[in-house]
Design a protein around this motif. Structure first.
Motif, PDB file in Angstrom:
ATOM      1  N   VAL A  40     -12.019   0.991   1.229  1.00 57.29           N
ATOM      2  CA  VAL A  40     -11.303   2.178   1.702  1.00 57.29           C
ATOM      3  C   VAL A  40     -10.517   2.812   0.556  1.00 57.29           C
ATOM      4  O   VAL A  40     -10.580   4.028   0.321  1.00 57.29           O
ATOM      5  CB  VAL A  40     -10.334   1.821   2.861  1.00 57.29           C
ATOM      6  CG1 VAL A  40      -9.415   2.987   3.163  1.00 57.29           C
ATOM      7  CG2 VAL A  40     -11.101   1.436   4.090  1.00 57.29           C
ATOM      8  N   ALA A  41      -9.787   1.949  -0.200  1.00 59.44           N
ATOM      9  CA  ALA A  41      -8.944   2.470  -1.283  1.00 59.44           C
ATOM     10  C   ALA A  41      -9.801   3.143  -2.350  1.00 59.44           C
ATOM     11  O   ALA A  41      -9.496   4.254  -2.810  1.00 59.44           O
ATOM     12  CB  ALA A  41      -8.123   1.335  -1.893  1.00 59.44           C
TER      13      ALA A  41
ATOM     14  N   LEU B 193      -1.559  -4.004   2.793  1.00 61.40           N
ATOM     15  CA  LEU B 193      -2.514  -4.830   3.537  1.00 61.40           C
ATOM     16  C   LEU B 193      -2.365  -6.304   3.175  1.00 61.40           C
ATOM     17  O   LEU B 193      -2.312  -7.167   4.051  1.00 61.40           O
ATOM     18  CB  LEU B 193      -3.942  -4.402   3.193  1.00 61.40           C
ATOM     19  CG  LEU B 193      -4.576  -3.267   3.989  1.00 61.40           C
ATOM     20  CD1 LEU B 193      -6.002  -3.056   3.510  1.00 61.40           C
ATOM     21  CD2 LEU B 193      -4.578  -3.563   5.470  1.00 61.40           C
ATOM     22  N   PHE B 194      -2.287  -6.579   1.871  1.00 59.89           N
ATOM     23  CA  PHE B 194      -2.316  -7.970   1.413  1.00 59.89           C
ATOM     24  C   PHE B 194      -0.947  -8.628   1.424  1.00 59.89           C
ATOM     25  O   PHE B 194      -0.803  -9.756   1.847  1.00 59.89           O
ATOM     26  CB  PHE B 194      -2.913  -8.058   0.007  1.00 59.89           C
ATOM     27  CG  PHE B 194      -4.364  -7.723   0.002  1.00 59.89           C
ATOM     28  CD1 PHE B 194      -5.284  -8.579   0.594  1.00 59.89           C
ATOM     29  CD2 PHE B 194      -4.814  -6.556  -0.551  1.00 59.89           C
ATOM     30  CE1 PHE B 194      -6.628  -8.268   0.622  1.00 59.89           C
ATOM     31  CE2 PHE B 194      -6.156  -6.239  -0.534  1.00 59.89           C
ATOM     32  CZ  PHE B 194      -7.064  -7.094   0.057  1.00 59.89           C
TER      33      PHE B 194
ATOM     34  N   SER C 116     -13.029  -4.722   2.905  1.00 59.39           N
ATOM     35  CA  SER C 116     -12.844  -3.487   3.680  1.00 59.39           C
ATOM     36  C   SER C 116     -11.695  -2.648   3.114  1.00 59.39           C
ATOM     37  O   SER C 116     -11.840  -1.437   2.912  1.00 59.39           O
ATOM     38  CB  SER C 116     -12.615  -3.804   5.156  1.00 59.39           C
ATOM     39  OG  SER C 116     -11.605  -4.771   5.271  1.00 59.39           O
ATOM     40  N   GLY C 117     -10.545  -3.298   2.806  1.00 51.00           N
ATOM     41  CA  GLY C 117      -9.401  -2.554   2.261  1.00 51.00           C
ATOM     42  C   GLY C 117      -9.702  -1.974   0.901  1.00 51.00           C
ATOM     43  O   GLY C 117      -9.402  -0.809   0.615  1.00 51.00           O
ATOM     44  N   GLY C 118     -10.329  -2.798   0.067  1.00 52.63           N
ATOM     45  CA  GLY C 118     -10.673  -2.331  -1.281  1.00 52.63           C
ATOM     46  C   GLY C 118     -11.651  -1.172  -1.230  1.00 52.63           C
ATOM     47  O   GLY C 118     -11.532  -0.208  -1.998  1.00 52.63           O
TER      48      GLY C 118
ATOM     49  N   PHE D 154     -15.083   1.562   9.139  1.00 55.86           N
ATOM     50  CA  PHE D 154     -13.654   1.867   9.128  1.00 55.86           C
ATOM     51  C   PHE D 154     -13.071   1.944  10.527  1.00 55.86           C
ATOM     52  O   PHE D 154     -11.960   1.512  10.757  1.00 55.86           O
ATOM     53  CB  PHE D 154     -13.404   3.171   8.383  1.00 55.86           C
ATOM     54  CG  PHE D 154     -13.910   3.112   6.985  1.00 55.86           C
ATOM     55  CD1 PHE D 154     -13.601   2.037   6.174  1.00 55.86           C
ATOM     56  CD2 PHE D 154     -14.716   4.103   6.477  1.00 55.86           C
ATOM     57  CE1 PHE D 154     -14.069   1.954   4.889  1.00 55.86           C
ATOM     58  CE2 PHE D 154     -15.197   4.035   5.189  1.00 55.86           C
ATOM     59  CZ  PHE D 154     -14.874   2.963   4.396  1.00 55.86           C
TER      60      PHE D 154
ATOM     61  N   PHE E 104      -1.451   1.123  -0.532  1.00 60.10           N
ATOM     62  CA  PHE E 104      -2.230   0.840   0.680  1.00 60.10           C
ATOM     63  C   PHE E 104      -2.744  -0.606   0.632  1.00 60.10           C
ATOM     64  O   PHE E 104      -2.593  -1.376   1.582  1.00 60.10           O
ATOM     65  CB  PHE E 104      -3.395   1.840   0.768  1.00 60.10           C
ATOM     66  CG  PHE E 104      -4.463   1.485   1.765  1.00 60.10           C
ATOM     67  CD1 PHE E 104      -4.269   1.697   3.113  1.00 60.10           C
ATOM     68  CD2 PHE E 104      -5.674   0.949   1.345  1.00 60.10           C
ATOM     69  CE1 PHE E 104      -5.260   1.366   4.032  1.00 60.10           C
ATOM     70  CE2 PHE E 104      -6.660   0.615   2.246  1.00 60.10           C
ATOM     71  CZ  PHE E 104      -6.458   0.831   3.599  1.00 60.10           C
ATOM     72  N   LEU E 105      -3.323  -0.971  -0.518  1.00 62.52           N
ATOM     73  CA  LEU E 105      -3.831  -2.339  -0.679  1.00 62.52           C
ATOM     74  C   LEU E 105      -2.676  -3.346  -0.653  1.00 62.52           C
ATOM     75  O   LEU E 105      -2.786  -4.402  -0.029  1.00 62.52           O
ATOM     76  CB  LEU E 105      -4.593  -2.470  -2.006  1.00 62.52           C
ATOM     77  CG  LEU E 105      -6.018  -1.906  -2.019  1.00 62.52           C
ATOM     78  CD1 LEU E 105      -6.639  -2.049  -3.392  1.00 62.52           C
ATOM     79  CD2 LEU E 105      -6.886  -2.620  -0.979  1.00 62.52           C
TER      80      LEU E 105
ATOM     81  N   PHE F 176      -4.308  -1.513   9.044  1.00 59.98           N
ATOM     82  CA  PHE F 176      -4.835  -0.427   8.215  1.00 59.98           C
ATOM     83  C   PHE F 176      -4.060   0.883   8.387  1.00 59.98           C
ATOM     84  O   PHE F 176      -3.794   1.592   7.426  1.00 59.98           O
ATOM     85  CB  PHE F 176      -6.318  -0.201   8.542  1.00 59.98           C
ATOM     86  CG  PHE F 176      -7.222  -1.143   7.806  1.00 59.98           C
ATOM     87  CD1 PHE F 176      -7.953  -0.727   6.711  1.00 59.98           C
ATOM     88  CD2 PHE F 176      -7.336  -2.467   8.204  1.00 59.98           C
ATOM     89  CE1 PHE F 176      -8.771  -1.610   6.022  1.00 59.98           C
ATOM     90  CE2 PHE F 176      -8.155  -3.352   7.536  1.00 59.98           C
ATOM     91  CZ  PHE F 176      -8.874  -2.924   6.433  1.00 59.98           C
TER      92      PHE F 176
ATOM     93  N   PHE G 145      -3.238   4.642  -3.009  1.00 56.31           N
ATOM     94  CA  PHE G 145      -4.255   3.661  -2.636  1.00 56.31           C
ATOM     95  C   PHE G 145      -3.867   2.248  -3.099  1.00 56.31           C
ATOM     96  O   PHE G 145      -4.240   1.261  -2.459  1.00 56.31           O
ATOM     97  CB  PHE G 145      -5.619   4.110  -3.173  1.00 56.31           C
ATOM     98  CG  PHE G 145      -6.031   5.419  -2.549  1.00 56.31           C
ATOM     99  CD1 PHE G 145      -6.535   5.463  -1.264  1.00 56.31           C
ATOM    100  CD2 PHE G 145      -5.843   6.625  -3.215  1.00 56.31           C
ATOM    101  CE1 PHE G 145      -6.870   6.665  -0.657  1.00 56.31           C
ATOM    102  CE2 PHE G 145      -6.175   7.831  -2.621  1.00 56.31           C
ATOM    103  CZ  PHE G 145      -6.692   7.851  -1.334  1.00 56.31           C
TER     104      PHE G 145
ATOM    105  N   THR H 158     -12.104  -1.379  11.699  1.00 53.83           N
ATOM    106  CA  THR H 158     -10.990  -2.066  11.023  1.00 53.83           C
ATOM    107  C   THR H 158      -9.648  -1.381  11.236  1.00 53.83           C
ATOM    108  O   THR H 158      -8.643  -1.822  10.701  1.00 53.83           O
ATOM    109  CB  THR H 158     -11.259  -2.144   9.513  1.00 53.83           C
ATOM    110  OG1 THR H 158     -11.526  -0.844   9.036  1.00 53.83           O
ATOM    111  CG2 THR H 158     -12.398  -3.067   9.191  1.00 53.83           C
TER     112      THR H 158
ATOM    113  N   LEU I 241     -10.867  -8.742   4.270  1.00 51.62           N
ATOM    114  CA  LEU I 241      -9.828  -7.722   4.095  1.00 51.62           C
ATOM    115  C   LEU I 241      -9.953  -7.053   2.724  1.00 51.62           C
ATOM    116  O   LEU I 241      -9.851  -5.833   2.597  1.00 51.62           O
ATOM    117  CB  LEU I 241      -8.455  -8.392   4.222  1.00 51.62           C
ATOM    118  CG  LEU I 241      -7.245  -7.475   4.334  1.00 51.62           C
ATOM    119  CD1 LEU I 241      -7.330  -6.659   5.595  1.00 51.62           C
ATOM    120  CD2 LEU I 241      -5.974  -8.298   4.337  1.00 51.62           C
ATOM    121  N   LEU I 242     -10.220  -7.912   1.729  1.00 49.04           N
ATOM    122  CA  LEU I 242     -10.378  -7.393   0.367  1.00 49.04           C
ATOM    123  C   LEU I 242     -11.550  -6.420   0.328  1.00 49.04           C
ATOM    124  O   LEU I 242     -11.461  -5.338  -0.271  1.00 49.04           O
ATOM    125  CB  LEU I 242     -10.604  -8.552  -0.614  1.00 49.04           C
ATOM    126  CG  LEU I 242     -10.822  -8.165  -2.070  1.00 49.04           C
ATOM    127  CD1 LEU I 242      -9.522  -7.658  -2.658  1.00 49.04           C
ATOM    128  CD2 LEU I 242     -11.314  -9.343  -2.899  1.00 49.04           C
TER     129      LEU I 242
END
Lengths: 122, 404
Positions: free
Chosen positions: A27-28, B156-157, A23-25, A2, B152-153, B163, B149, A5, A20-21
């Motif tokens: 984290v979420a 990002l996308f 790392s972001g996913g 984390f 948040f995603l 972040f 969350f 990123t 991104l999917l």
């Protein structure tokens, strides 16, 4: 992962999006699960506290032989039941008082009574 | 003749100093946006306690040459150019020598002072009794954080934010203004204005945003469920609760300590009933004063050049998305609880988990009564509602610990 990123520039190539999917996913998902976990720990702590207090305190709502009635409502109900009995010229104490009063409480407060009505007099 | 010339020169000089000459279209647009917020606050009465000072701060900051705030003093690039050591967050020399009124008031936001103080006041006003009577409602408070969350995603996308920015945008879904400000001032201070405005506007719009989602996700039978009366909660439980929650949360998520700690301190003031004066101050004049300072200084961060950007539009769209997903998450878990308890839980109370106290609980109550006029869900919805405050503060703590 984390910390790496934190300030990453978004790369919109297919590989970049996949990273991104991931790392972001992650984290979420982790974040949401931690919120749940912490709140479940709080639920357990509250339940433990209530049970412990219930075991030591006979007046505690969680202790056995206790009505789930707000005392303020119970007092009002008892007074109004006594007034009713007086107006009908009934002797409150000779006409099975607990049941009589419990009926009255049910009618006037819509409270759910889970235990025997006798406990009101304990 | 000379007198007339002198007069004209003076008048021209004065005119050239006015905001009308020095202003640009962005500043005029910001004044217009402030007027729209005034309309919401005064005529529609949408969160007037915050929208009113925010809108006024917006006007003050966008008057050309007023010098009431200098956002440069908080800009990391500007600070670095001035030769301050790494990690300095305020150009303090410039601030002390040439700061305006709102520069000084903004320090309360920048240093993270106002949001915890607001939480102190909220704690002193909140009765956690419904939550203690039905601790399972904390689950609904957690479920409604799904919006944070998901947004948040989305940020990002779809938005192309990094972040830290995505985390700050996501927190709008927590429906908690002070929490959003607390997180954003650390992770993405340049987005503070749009995020604060979006958070408070959506909080005000809860009665419009939530009901269609609640009706769409539930059947009339589910909405009509009359829940059992909550048990009486003893004073001892109410006193122990803030202490236990503070210790647990502070140990598990240290970054949530300022918010949760102050919330629980305020609540301990209230429940202990031995510091009546402190309770009155925290829940009365103190929270009012901090609300003024917070509102005006947050409004002042919305300088036209940084606010009127495509990112602001994205933040506003992602904010409403966060609210909708949060509401859906709460109702969905409410439905799960409805099934698990054989129909004893009304799923409508789930939507109150998005915080926004007590507006979201009132929405649950009104929707419940719409389906069944004998239904009184308010106290049942207050459990998830106050759980949502705790949940969003914990979510903010988690995001802070991941990205700060």
């Amino acid at each position: 992962m984390f910390t790496e990123t934190k300030n990453v520039m978004i790369n919109y190539s297919s590989e970049g999006l996949r990273d991104l999917l991931l790392s972001g996913g992650t984290v979420a998902l982790i974040g949401f699960l931690i919120v749940f976990l912490v709140l479940i720990i709080i639920i357990l702590a509250i339940s433990l506290m209530s049970t412990t207090l219930g075991a030591f305190d006979k007046k505690h709502p969680n202790s056995s032989n206790q009505l789930s009635i707000d005392p303020d409502y119970a007092i009002i109900a008892v007074i109004s039941a006594a007034l009713d009995a007086y107006l009908r010229k009934e002797d409150l104490l000779e006409t099975s008082p607990p049941e009589f009063i419990i009926r009255r409480i049910r009618r006037s407060t819509n409270y759910t009574i889970s235990q025997s009505g006798d406990s009101l007099w304990n | 003749m000379e007198l007339i010339n002198t007069f004209m020169e003076t008048a021209a000089k004065l005119w050239n100093n006015t905001g009308f000459v020095n202003g640009n279209w962005m500043q005029y647009t910001m004044v217009l946006i402030a007027c729209i917020l005034f309309y919401f606050a005064i005529v529609k009465k949408f969160e007037p306690l915050l929208l009113l000072p925010i809108a006024f701060g917006m006007i003050l900051a966008n008057i050309p040459g007023s010098g009431v705030i200098h956002m440069d003093f908080y800009d990391p690039v500007f600070i670095r150019e001035l030769g301050y050591p790494e990690g300095t967050i305020i150009a303090y020399r410039e601030l002390l020598s040439g700061g305006g009124l709102l520069d000084y008031l903004y320090l309360g936001v920048k240093l993270g002072i106002y949001p915890p103080l607001i939480f102190l006041g909220i704690g002193a006003m909140t009765d956690f009794g419904p939550l203690l009577a039905n601790p399972k409602s904390l689950i609904l408070g957690a479920a409604a954080q799904l919006g944070i969350f998901a947004a948040f995603l989305g940020a990002l996308f779809l938005g192309g934010f990094d972040f830290r920015e995505a985390a700050s945008i996501g927190i709008i879904g927590g429906a908690d203004g002070p929490t959003a400000i607390f997180l954003t001032k650390t992770l993405a201070p340049h987005l503070l204005g749009p995020i604060a405005v979006a958070a408070y506007t959506y909080m005000a719009l809860v009665p419009l945003i939530q009901p269609p989602i609640m009706r769409l996700m539930t059947t009339k039978k589910e909405r009509s469920v009359v829940m059992e009366q909550l048990r009486h909660v003893s004073k001892t439980e109410k006193i122990l609760f803030p202490i236990i929650v503070t210790v647990l949360v502070a140990f598990l998520i240290p970054d949530a300590t300022p918010l949760i700690g102050m919330l629980m301190l305020g609540n301990l003031f209230r429940e202990s009933a031995v510091v009546d004066r402190l309770t009155k101050t925290a829940s009365g004049e103190m929270i009012n004063m901090v609300t003024i300072l917070l509102g005006v200084s947050v409004g002042a961060t919305t300088i036209g050049t940084s606010f009127l950007r495509i990112e602001t539009l994205m933040i506003i769209l992602l904010g409403v998305f966060a609210f909708m997903i949060g509401t859906s998450g709460g109702v969905l878990f409410g439905k799960i609880m409805y099934v698990l308890t054989n129909g004893k839980v009304n799923p409508l109370i789930g939507s109150a988990g998005v915080s926004a106290v007590p507006m979201a609980a009132r929405v649950s109550q009104s929707e419940g009564q719409r389906a069944n006029p004998n239904n009184f869900l308010l106290m049942h919805a207050m459990g998830p509602n106050v759980a949502g405050v705790i949940g969003s503060a914990i979510a903010a703590g988690i995001l802070l610990s991941l990205f700060k």
